[in-house]
Design an enzyme around this catalytic site. Sequence first.
Site, PDB file in Angstrom:
ATOM      1  N   LYS A 154      28.541  78.426 -39.831  1.00  0.00           N
ATOM      2  CA  LYS A 154      28.635  77.183 -40.200  1.00  0.00           C
ATOM      3  C   LYS A 154      28.657  75.921 -39.306  1.00  0.00           C
ATOM      4  CE  LYS A 154      32.808  75.555 -41.627  1.00  0.00           C
ATOM      5  NZ  LYS A 154      33.923  75.571 -42.280  1.00  0.00           N
ATOM      6  N   ASP A 156      30.793  75.522 -46.574  1.00  0.00           N
ATOM      7  CA  ASP A 156      32.311  75.726 -46.418  1.00  0.00           C
ATOM      8  C   ASP A 156      32.961  76.163 -47.575  1.00  0.00           C
ATOM      9  OD1 ASP A 156      32.127  73.360 -47.867  1.00  0.00           O
ATOM     10  OD2 ASP A 156      33.169  71.863 -46.549  1.00  0.00           O
TER      11      ASP A 156
END
Length: 216
Positions: free
Chosen positions: A120, A138
């Site tokens: 991420k 997320d």
Amino acid sequence: MNAEKRLEIFRRFRQANPHPTTELEYTTPFELLIAVILSAQATDVSVNKATRRLYPVANTPAAILALGVDGLEEYIRTIGLYRTKAKNVIETCRILLEKHGGEVPRAREDLQALPGVGRKTANVVLNTAFGEATIAVDTHIFRVSNRTGVAPGKDVDQVEQKLLKFVPPEFRHDAHHWLILHGRYTCIARKPQCWNCIINDLCEFREKTPLPDKGV
């Protein structure tokens, strides 16, 4: 959800916010990298408060490395998990200096080899610092993608792959910013503000939240 709906959803996002970006404050790829590492399980607001104090003093790998773990902790102790993050940041700075000439690498493999940098974080840096059409999933993006039907998936990796497949190419670079902001301010976790949503009629969430009664 069909392709026409997805296209219209992202058209509306773009119309409402033509140039979305991260809410983390930064001026260089290195500052962004450190801010994203610090933002894990923390709010952008808390990270910005800390980096506003840190970056005027140290905003390069060499300068932050010179602070040491204890010195860095003094600037970031208001952020959750600050001790672990301080160690990761110091080690990241050391690696950047030893292996990358003090520069943030543009290769995903090199980014993910840095302490505290997962897929991420690498996606955020590649997208926001280097302009690549990556999508960092997320909790906000995971929720919005599943709730709306744009890209439902069982885990973040599945949602990321579906978004990369389903988001029209012209919107792919900005998609994760739009989805994060939508999840942060409109499609919030407990009571999504469906009555104030620009994609309400396109969203496939069945239990839409009604307009609150102001008299209550």
